[in-house]
Scaffold this motif. Structure first.
Motif, PDB file in Angstrom:
ATOM      1  N   LYS A  23       0.845  -1.193   0.000  1.00  0.00           N
ATOM      2  CA  LYS A  23       0.000   0.000   0.000  1.00  0.00           C
ATOM      3  C   LYS A  23       0.879   1.241   0.000  1.00  0.00           C
ATOM      4  CE  LYS A  23      -2.539  -1.469   3.427  1.00  0.00           C
ATOM      5  NZ  LYS A  23      -3.466  -1.622   4.514  1.00  0.00           N
ATOM      6  N   GLU A  24       0.445   2.259  -0.737  1.00  0.00           N
ATOM      7  CA  GLU A  24       1.171   3.520  -0.763  1.00  0.00           C
ATOM      8  C   GLU A  24       0.483   4.501   0.177  1.00  0.00           C
ATOM      9  OE1 GLU A  24       2.762   5.404  -4.154  1.00  0.00           O
ATOM     10  OE2 GLU A  24       4.306   3.920  -3.702  1.00  0.00           O
ATOM     11  N   THR A  25       1.270   5.132   1.034  1.00  0.00           N
ATOM     12  CA  THR A  25       0.701   6.170   1.886  1.00  0.00           C
ATOM     13  C   THR A  25       1.431   7.458   1.575  1.00  0.00           C
ATOM     14  OG1 THR A  25       0.821   4.427   3.514  1.00  0.00           O
ATOM     15  CG2 THR A  25      -0.109   6.512   4.220  1.00  0.00           C
ATOM     16  N   LEU A  26       0.672   8.514   1.422  1.00  0.00           N
ATOM     17  CA  LEU A  26       1.271   9.798   1.102  1.00  0.00           C
ATOM     18  C   LEU A  26       1.551  10.517   2.412  1.00  0.00           C
ATOM     19  CD1 LEU A  26       1.885  11.009  -1.630  1.00  0.00           C
ATOM     20  CD2 LEU A  26      -0.214  12.319  -1.432  1.00  0.00           C
ATOM     21  N   ARG A 424     -10.329  -3.972  19.650  1.00  0.00           N
ATOM     22  CA  ARG A 424      -9.170  -3.632  18.835  1.00  0.00           C
ATOM     23  C   ARG A 424      -7.904  -3.707  19.679  1.00  0.00           C
ATOM     24  NH1 ARG A 424     -11.014   1.349  15.076  1.00  0.00           N
ATOM     25  NH2 ARG A 424     -13.025   0.475  14.457  1.00  0.00           N
TER      26      ARG A 424
ATOM     27  N   GLN B   5      -4.432   8.444  -0.540  1.00  0.00           N
ATOM     28  CA  GLN B   5      -4.595   8.684   0.881  1.00  0.00           C
ATOM     29  C   GLN B   5      -6.005   8.326   1.357  1.00  0.00           C
ATOM     30  OE1 GLN B   5      -3.833  12.662   2.084  1.00  0.00           O
ATOM     31  NE2 GLN B   5      -2.456  11.992   3.689  1.00  0.00           N
ATOM     32  N   THR B   8      -6.557   4.487   1.523  1.00  0.00           N
ATOM     33  CA  THR B   8      -5.994   3.783   2.674  1.00  0.00           C
ATOM     34  C   THR B   8      -6.741   4.146   3.943  1.00  0.00           C
ATOM     35  OG1 THR B   8      -4.378   5.524   2.836  1.00  0.00           O
ATOM     36  CG2 THR B   8      -3.666   3.481   1.777  1.00  0.00           C
ATOM     37  N   GLU B  11      -9.653   2.026   4.174  1.00  0.00           N
ATOM     38  CA  GLU B  11      -9.318   0.634   4.483  1.00  0.00           C
ATOM     39  C   GLU B  11      -8.990   0.429   5.963  1.00  0.00           C
ATOM     40  OE1 GLU B  11      -7.678  -0.891   0.218  1.00  0.00           O
ATOM     41  OE2 GLU B  11      -6.262  -0.435   1.815  1.00  0.00           O
ATOM     42  N   ARG B  14     -12.168   0.127   9.729  1.00  0.00           N
ATOM     43  CA  ARG B  14     -13.104  -0.969   9.527  1.00  0.00           C
ATOM     44  C   ARG B  14     -13.921  -1.114  10.800  1.00  0.00           C
ATOM     45  NH1 ARG B  14      -9.065  -5.432   8.168  1.00  0.00           N
ATOM     46  NH2 ARG B  14      -7.793  -3.826   9.083  1.00  0.00           N
TER      47      ARG B  14
END
Lengths: 545, 383
Positions: A23-26, A424, B5, B8, B11, B14
């Motif tokens: 995954k790419e995160t900016l 969580r 951005q 993600t 995602e 959740r």
């Protein structure tokens, strides 16, 4: 944004992306800023805003190829550093652009002497010989204010204090008379008093050498003190830019206003001098023996806490302040019987100083601790529900699982978290949320006394204010007694009824907080307060270096 | 750019209000394990082989699985029927005896396992002097020459083939490999599990309490581990009759030491973690802290070690068998098979069968171990 003529460094549309597990995160999204010669630009933002990543990109110090730059250029003296090869970059790094980092202990090699570390920079970039490098090193150490530099040349990093280590880092950064100094939170790990000294030093050196400075920080107080211009960053974007004075006087963007309003505010509730005493310590001493020789005979003691009397009353807060190493945390751990100590400790009228660990267990429910680091104090392998339940399982072993679950949900709602998130794991929460979980873990047992060990110092400014408000509300609701340990006087002022000022294990000043903050008696307290609120340095000898 | 951005962000948010069956950390580990194709396939192949070998009695046996005799269903694999049930006089029925076979076939039927030999069954009808070559190397006449009716004998079926030949006592090599695989893996698993329990507890106590406990225990372990294990086993084997459990016990005395170092180091490191202090402040007893908060940290190191200890135990057992100091004579053992291969160089199928079964088993385990280690490595990322 081109109000700067002939910028020394010009960052245009810089983006930084990180690739992790496909995954790419900016991290930085088209940020642009300029720094003129002799100017100090502050890059302000909370953790995760991309400020450090932007600064590291200037010298291409990011972990490539996991990091990449989808767009942008960085022009330094007309050359694009992003397109430069490794050889060109090396001639810039540590030479024309240098950096100082947050943690001076890990930035210095623990196995090399000061002389060797600074000398290496001079030898590599300027090709100096041993004797010449040594002379220049001495000159630099003198310049950054290391006392008695001749004697310090052979010292290793661990033999210096935090402030002195940061001074050595600055000396290394200045060795080649850089055009631009990038300072990445250089004072965050230091005491407030030392922070003031370092900032003053940086400002003086900048003026003297005529260099520019890119200053990265989350602390608006520092920005106001040191910066000419400010860029406010959030979520990878620069949302506002302007001269310091104008920006503070008239913030345009909503986020900037939010940051400026984020200082811990409010006052502790009125102190009732007749309230029930929950915890009282008399003549608390924690001495660690220093052993020497073959037979390990005790020759002396490190007096971490040396004869301190404290009283904490129900519904009130006792603040403990002091520089690092003054014995604040040790005092707290001794009072909660986490370490052994001498002296009389009474909790709710019973003597607890002679109880064993096992005998203390029933009392542990009523005496709770919230730790400093919300990332370290929650087990990464347990869900939030398990973490909060753990104390209940021990102190109320007969409680039914459904009732435990009910209480977990209630306490989460009480500390301002969504109860549906209780399955969580801690890594899914932000620092502030984690600290709320840690507070929930203490509160679910319905304690009478809570020791708060720097609960806000690992958090962002705006989150600090929220946590302080939460603590105050909980105290009012449950009539809790707090022992609040902090080096941050702003937070202490917002929470504490009484304050103990500690230095070298001894009490310097003890009294109602209103009196201590408005009319401090000792020079040491005065120095602490002026360093915290005005970032002003004290005359030599009053505080540590 | 902002697309990335926002995607993600969606995602990561959740809705999870239910308790997940596997913690996210373990889910990630399982993903990492699966990403290592070699280890993942090795795990499946090994599991299939191991489960099959657990039912070795139904795969390779000198007794039929089911017998229907005079309208009654019998289970010879599970129950030992005396021969008088079928009109004979021996205490235990020999189902390979043509007389008994004819008697049963006349009054009902019987279902044989695919291989009609157990690990200790002596094949009296081998076509040549033992050790005999694998049956598929002979033509029909030679292969069945020793049966009463030659190639037309009802026993001249693939079920009576010696697929990998016979050893020098005319026992079927394939049957011995199947049983030998089972005993080796079981020995390894039991020994590893028992050493892990002892070693982890010892390491945990040393690391958690530190100080004098640690110091004394460490010196004891240094002395203990300097005892030459192999010689000790040889000496004890001379006094006590060696068997599965005696060997297990002797080797257990020394193999637990391997775990102490890593577990102790993890506990020493983790006992000062803030969340351990937080648990102490809650009044959690030492035992619970060690189990719930510290052991998961040490488990990573332990699990990384496990497959290699498992392999080591199997190899040790094999080498003892090879030297003749291992399992009692007549047991199915891969080491004994190797020894026969070394003694009968004229019968290469013995050595080859032993070599391949051992090397395949050990390689599978090492591949699984490698994948486990990668799965637990927090820095390793797979694309």
């Amino acid at each position: 944004m081109s109000d700067v003529k002939n910028p020394l460094l010009s960052v245009r549309d810089l983006s930084v992306a990180f690739r992790q597990e496909g995954k790419e995160t900016l991290a930085v999204d088209r940020a642009s800023f300029d720094i003129a010669k002799g100017e100090t630009l502050a890059l302000v933002g909370e953790s995760g805003s991309g400020k450090s990543v932007s600064a590291l990109s200037v010298l291409k110090l990011l972990p490539y190829p996991a990091a990449s730059h989808p767009s942008g250029e960085i022009l330094f003296e007309g050359k694009n550093l992003l397109a430069a090869d490794e050889r060109e970059l090396r001639s810039v790094r540590g030479n024309k652009i240098t950096m100082i980092f947050q943690e001076p202990m890990t930035s210095l090699n623990p196995l090399h002497t000061i002389d060797r570390q600074i000398g290496e920079v001079l030898k590599v970039h300027q090709g100096m010989g041993d004797a010449k490098a040594r002379a220049r090193t001495l000159e630099l150490l003198h310049e950054v204010g290391i006392p008695d530099p001749e004697r310090r040349l052979g010292a290793f990093p661990h033999q210096l204090s935090g402030g002195q280590r940061q001074r050595v880092m600055i000396a290394m950064a200045l060795a080649n008379e850089p055009e631009l100094l990038i300072a990445d939170e250089p004072t965050t790990a230091l005491d407030v008093t030392v922070q003031a000294q370092i900032l003053e030093l940086l400002d003086r050196l900048k003026e003297k050498n005529g260099m520019s400075m890119l200053f990265i920080t989350h602390d608006l107080g520092i920005v106001r003190k040191i910066a000419d211009r400010v860029c406010v960053m959030t979520k990878g974007k620069i949302v506002e830019e302007g001269p310091t004075e104008a920006l503070f006087a008239n913030p345009q963007h909503e986020y900037t206003r939010h940051l400026l309003a984020a200082e811990p505010k409010g006052k502790p509730p009125e102190a009732d001098p007749d309230a029930e005493t929950v915890l009282r310590g008399e003549g608390i001493k924690v001495w660690f023996p220093i052993k020497k020789g073959f037979l390990r005979t005790t020759v002396d003691h490190v007096k971490a806490v040396d004869g301190i009397d404290v009283t904490v009353r129900a519904g009130q807060t006792l603040g403990v302040v002091g520089e690092s190493g003054s014995g604040k945390t040790t005092l707290g751990l001794a009072l909660t019987r986490m370490i052994s100590s001498e002296g009389d400790i009474r909790f709710a009228g019973c003597d607890i100083d002679s109880l064993s660990f096992k005998e203390m267990r029933p009392l542990r429910r009523e005496i709770q601790i919230v730790f400093q680091d919300p990332f370290g104090s929650l087990s990464p392998r347990m869900s939030v529900s398990d973490i909060i339940e753990e104390g209940m399982r021990i102190h109320w072993p007969d409680m039914k699982p459904a009732e435990r679950d009910q209480r977990v949900a209630e306490v989460l709602a009480e500390v301002g978290l969504d109860p549906s998130t209780r399955f969580r794991y801690p890594h899914e929460f932000s620092g502030g949320q984690r600290q709320r979980i840690a507070i929930a873990r203490a509160m679910v047992l319905k304690p009478r006394f809570v020791m708060l060990d720097e609960p806000t110092s690992a958090l962002d400014m705006s989150v600090q204010a929220q946590v302080v408000d939460l603590l105050r509300d909980l105290q009012k609701k449950h009539n809790l007694a707090y022992l609040f340990i902090s080096h941050d006087l702003k937070v202490v002022r917002a929470l504490a009824n009484d304050v103990i000022v500690m230095r070298n294990g001894k009490v310097v000043e003890y009294g109602p907080s209103t009196k201590i903050f408005s009319d401090p008696e000792t020079d040491y307290t005065k120095a602490l307060i002026s360093a915290a609120f005005d970032i002003a340095t004290a005359p030599a000898g009053v505080v540590s270096q | 750019m902002s697309d990335i951005q926002s995607k993600t962000a969606v995602e990561t948010i959740r809705d999870r209000s239910e308790k997940p069956w596997l913690s996210p950390l373990n889910q990630r580990r399982w993903q990492n394990f699966k990403a290592n194709r070699r280890g993942f396939w090795s795990l499946w192949i090994f599991l299939i082989l191991f489960v099959l070998s657990l039912f070795a009695e139904f795969l390779a046996n000198d007794k039929p699985i089911l017998v229907s005799y005079q309208g009654e269903i019998l289970y010879p694999v599970i129950v030992d029927y005396p021969e008088e049930k079928f009109g004979g006089f021996l205490a235990v029925t020999d189902y390979r005896d043509p007389v008994i076979q004819e008697e049963i076939e006349a009054e009902g039927w019987m279902l044989w396992p695919p291989i009609r030999y157990s690990y200790r069954t002596v094949n009296n009808e081998i076509p040549a002097a033992a050790p005999a070559k694998p049956s598929w190397l002979y033509d029909v006449e030679t292969r069945c020459g020793r049966y009463m009716q030659g190639a037309d004998d009802p026993n001249c079926t693939p079920g009576n083939w010696n697929w990998l030949g016979t050893d020098d006592q005319a026992r079927d090599v394939l049957a011995r490999v199947i049983y030998g695989f089972r005993i080796s893996v079981l020995f390894g698993l039991v020994l590893t599990a028992a050493s892990a329990v002892i070693g982890v507890s010892a390491g945990a106590i040393q690391g958690y309490f530190g100080g004098w406990t640690d110091l004394l225990f460490q010196r004891f372990i240094e002395i203990w581990s300097s005892i030459p294990v192999l010689y000790l086993i040889l000496i004890i084997a001379a006094v006590l009759p060696p068997g599965f459990f005696i060997l297990l016990g002797i080797m257990l005395l020394f193999s637990w030491v391997a775990f102490v170092g890593v577990v102790r180091a993890e506990f020493l490191r983790a006992r000062n973690f803030e969340y351990v202090n937080a648990a102490r402040a809650l009044g959690v007893p030492n035992r619970t802290i060690m189990f719930r908060h510290l052991l998961p940290n040490a488990m990573v190191a332990t699990l990384t070690f496990l497959p290699f200890i498992l392999n080591g135990s199997i190899t040790t057992l094999t080498s003892l068998d090879f030297l003749g100091f291992g399992l009692p004579p007549g047991s199915a053992s891969l080491g004994e098979l190797l020894r026969q291969g070394q003694r009968n160089l004229n019968a290469p199928w013995l050595g080859i069968a032993g070599f391949f079964s051992l090397s395949i088993m050990l390689s599978l385990l090492i591949f699984i171990g490698e994948a486990t280690r990668d799965a637990f490595d927090p820095r390793k990322t797979f694309k």
